[in-house]
Motif scaffolding. Structure first.
Motif, PDB file in Angstrom:
ATOM      1  N   SER A 118       0.831  -1.205   0.000  1.00 61.42           N
ATOM      2  CA  SER A 118       0.000   0.000   0.000  1.00 61.42           C
ATOM      3  C   SER A 118       0.861   1.249   0.000  1.00 61.42           C
ATOM      4  N   VAL A 119       1.882   1.252   0.835  1.00 61.99           N
ATOM      5  CA  VAL A 119       2.766   2.415   0.931  1.00 61.99           C
ATOM      6  C   VAL A 119       3.551   2.594  -0.362  1.00 61.99           C
ATOM      7  N   VAL A 120       4.101   1.499  -0.877  1.00 60.40           N
ATOM      8  CA  VAL A 120       4.896   1.578  -2.099  1.00 60.40           C
ATOM      9  C   VAL A 120       4.035   2.015  -3.287  1.00 60.40           C
ATOM     10  N   GLY A 121       2.840   1.453  -3.409  1.00 61.06           N
ATOM     11  CA  GLY A 121       1.958   1.835  -4.501  1.00 61.06           C
ATOM     12  C   GLY A 121       1.583   3.297  -4.444  1.00 61.06           C
ATOM     13  N   ALA A 122       1.282   3.802  -3.251  1.00 56.41           N
ATOM     14  CA  ALA A 122       0.932   5.216  -3.101  1.00 56.41           C
ATOM     15  C   ALA A 122       2.107   6.119  -3.439  1.00 56.41           C
ATOM     16  N   VAL A 123       3.283   5.746  -2.985  1.00 60.08           N
ATOM     17  CA  VAL A 123       4.477   6.559  -3.265  1.00 60.08           C
ATOM     18  C   VAL A 123       4.766   6.594  -4.765  1.00 60.08           C
ATOM     19  N   LEU A 124       4.748   5.436  -5.407  1.00 55.99           N
ATOM     20  CA  LEU A 124       5.086   5.370  -6.832  1.00 55.99           C
ATOM     21  C   LEU A 124       4.085   6.130  -7.695  1.00 55.99           C
ATOM     22  N   LEU A 125       2.792   5.906  -7.466  1.00 58.40           N
ATOM     23  CA  LEU A 125       1.792   6.515  -8.340  1.00 58.40           C
ATOM     24  C   LEU A 125       1.528   7.978  -8.013  1.00 58.40           C
ATOM     25  N   THR A 126       1.978   8.443  -6.851  1.00 58.80           N
ATOM     26  CA  THR A 126       1.933   9.878  -6.573  1.00 58.80           C
ATOM     27  C   THR A 126       3.102  10.584  -7.250  1.00 58.80           C
ATOM     28  N   ALA A 127       4.251   9.909  -7.273  1.00 60.01           N
ATOM     29  CA  ALA A 127       5.449  10.517  -7.862  1.00 60.01           C
ATOM     30  C   ALA A 127       5.508  10.367  -9.373  1.00 60.01           C
ATOM     31  N   LEU A 128       4.903   9.295  -9.905  1.00 55.37           N
ATOM     32  CA  LEU A 128       5.051   8.975 -11.326  1.00 55.37           C
ATOM     33  C   LEU A 128       4.583  10.096 -12.267  1.00 55.37           C
ATOM     34  N   PRO A 129       3.411  10.700 -12.036  1.00 51.69           N
ATOM     35  CA  PRO A 129       3.003  11.791 -12.939  1.00 51.69           C
ATOM     36  C   PRO A 129       4.005  12.935 -12.981  1.00 51.69           C
ATOM     37  N   GLN A 130       4.657  13.214 -11.853  1.00 50.46           N
ATOM     38  CA  GLN A 130       5.670  14.274 -11.827  1.00 50.46           C
ATOM     39  C   GLN A 130       6.908  13.856 -12.622  1.00 50.46           C
ATOM     40  N   ALA A 131       7.274  12.578 -12.494  1.00 47.61           N
ATOM     41  CA  ALA A 131       8.448  12.095 -13.220  1.00 47.61           C
ATOM     42  C   ALA A 131       8.213  12.048 -14.722  1.00 47.61           C
ATOM     43  N   LEU A 132       6.948  11.857 -15.120  1.00 49.06           N
ATOM     44  CA  LEU A 132       6.624  11.749 -16.547  1.00 49.06           C
ATOM     45  C   LEU A 132       6.308  13.103 -17.187  1.00 49.06           C
ATOM     46  N   ALA A 133       6.363  14.169 -16.409  1.00 49.97           N
ATOM     47  CA  ALA A 133       6.020  15.494 -16.936  1.00 49.97           C
ATOM     48  C   ALA A 133       6.949  15.935 -18.062  1.00 49.97           C
ATOM     49  N   THR A 134       8.153  15.384 -18.123  1.00 47.31           N
ATOM     50  CA  THR A 134       9.110  15.765 -19.170  1.00 47.31           C
ATOM     51  C   THR A 134       8.733  15.224 -20.548  1.00 47.31           C
ATOM     52  N   PHE A 135       7.736  14.303 -20.606  1.00 45.71           N
ATOM     53  CA  PHE A 135       7.347  13.729 -21.893  1.00 45.71           C
ATOM     54  C   PHE A 135       6.481  14.682 -22.728  1.00 45.71           C
ATOM     55  N   GLU A 136       6.023  15.783 -22.138  1.00 43.93           N
ATOM     56  CA  GLU A 136       5.344  16.862 -22.854  1.00 43.93           C
ATOM     57  C   GLU A 136       4.225  16.370 -23.785  1.00 43.93           C
ATOM     58  N   GLY A 137       3.117  15.985 -23.187  1.00 47.34           N
ATOM     59  CA  GLY A 137       1.962  15.559 -23.969  1.00 47.34           C
ATOM     60  C   GLY A 137       1.802  14.058 -24.078  1.00 47.34           C
ATOM     61  N   TRP A 138       2.865  13.317 -23.772  1.00 47.69           N
ATOM     62  CA  TRP A 138       2.818  11.858 -23.844  1.00 47.69           C
ATOM     63  C   TRP A 138       2.782  11.237 -22.446  1.00 47.69           C
ATOM     64  N   GLU A 139       2.499  12.073 -21.447  1.00 48.11           N
ATOM     65  CA  GLU A 139       2.517  11.558 -20.082  1.00 48.11           C
ATOM     66  C   GLU A 139       1.500  10.438 -19.885  1.00 48.11           C
ATOM     67  N   THR A 140       0.277  10.630 -20.418  1.00 42.74           N
ATOM     68  CA  THR A 140      -0.777   9.635 -20.230  1.00 42.74           C
ATOM     69  C   THR A 140      -0.421   8.313 -20.904  1.00 42.74           C
TER      70      THR A 140
END
Length: 310
Positions: free
Chosen positions: A258-280
């Protein structure tokens, strides 16, 4: 509780104590605080989904109840923030208790649709009740105060959430090792077999649904006071799906998952922000690959490969 589980809790506490040394600005603190808030919500949701085997696709509605209870009672009726938080938790628990019995008579996708409908009803009510909730625009929330001390700033909120998360993990570990937790695991395995050995299936389903709703409501109140503003988006369908995804990715029936899943999926959108439009697209691809190669979730799969328990 086994020594390995004590060790895992000790690791979490140690990380929380050391982590501020590596947080460089307010954005980093904010991200970690949101990770901790989501982790506590997912801990409660995993008790329902992972351990008891009951689905909930409208759980964000209970977060909204807590958030708006704190906002409305403190702003319109001058309640103390802690009293408003307790009232929100009581309201969420009461609603969960009232709807749990008819909802949990359903099975499979019928159960999923019923919980989904409950979430939609709560979100629509919060959006349309403009007189008290501010409607779609939302409303401000007063700061949280405890014994005359106002919790202000990211550092203060970090330590509050570090304490709340540590206590929540400890409580969850003890709960699943208790007779109550063993009953939850039994009804997840087979409701018929559970009834044969004397487990009151309905009572345990209702109890765990109420407990997970209270977890969510309290964190909704915390989020409202931390952000200082609340909108109906806190209770929308996509938030509910995000929480369920955290449970699945981290590992169902896994406290540390539960803790690991929450940490990863909270941080992941921020880490993928550099993809500029391909984040989803990138986000979806990561989730798909996770389900293919880590079908039981990250923590249980890695633990199995290492030949260890959770």
């Amino acid at each position: 509780m086994t020594k390995s589980r004590y060790f895992g809790l000790a690791v979490i506490v140690a990380v929380l104590l050391v982590l501020p040394q590596f947080l460089q600005n307010g954005f980093h603190y904010d991200l970690v605080i949101r990770m901790a808030i989501n982790a506590v919500i997912v801990l409660g949701l995993n008790l329902l989904i992972g351990f008891a085997g009951q689905i909930s696709l409208g759980h964000a509605g209970f977060i909204g109840i807590g958030a708006y209870a704190s906002a409305i009672l403190t702003s319109h009726f001058n309640w103390h923030p802690l009293a408003a938080m307790a009232a929100g938790a009581a309201a969420a628990g009461l609603l969960a208790a009232l709807v749990a019995r008819p909802i949990f008579k359903l099975k499979g996708h019928y159960l999923a649709m019923a919980t989904l409908g409950l979430g939609f009803i709560l979100a629509i009510a919060m959006k349309n009740e403009g007189a008290y909730t501010g409607g779609p625009d939302g409303m401000p929330v007063v700061p949280m105060t405890v014994a005359g001390w106002e919790i202000a700033g990211e550092k203060a909120w970090y330590w509050v959430m570090a304490l709340v998360l540590s206590i929540s993990v400890w409580a969850s570990l003890n709960l699943i090792d208790s007779p109550f937790g063993r009953a939850l695991r039994a009804l997840h395995g087979s409701e018929v077999a559970s009834q044969v050995v004397g487990v009151d299936v309905v009572r345990y389903k209702v109890a765990i649904f109420v407990l997970s709703a209270v977890f969510a409501s309290i964190m909704g109140s915390v989020t409202a006071h931390y952000v200082g503003f609340v909108t109906p988006n806190v209770a929308d369908f996509f938030h509910s799906i995000e929480l369920v995804t955290m449970v699945v990715i981290g590992g169902m029936a896994s406290v540390y998952g539960s803790v690991v899943g929450a940490v990863l999926l909270t941080a992941l959108p921020q880490a993928l922000a550099t993809f500029e439009g391909w984040e989803t697209v990138a986000f979806g691809a990561i989730l798909m690959l996770s389900m293919i190669f880590l079908p039981k979730g990250l923590v249980p799969t890695l633990a199995a490969k290492l030949g260890r328990s959770e």
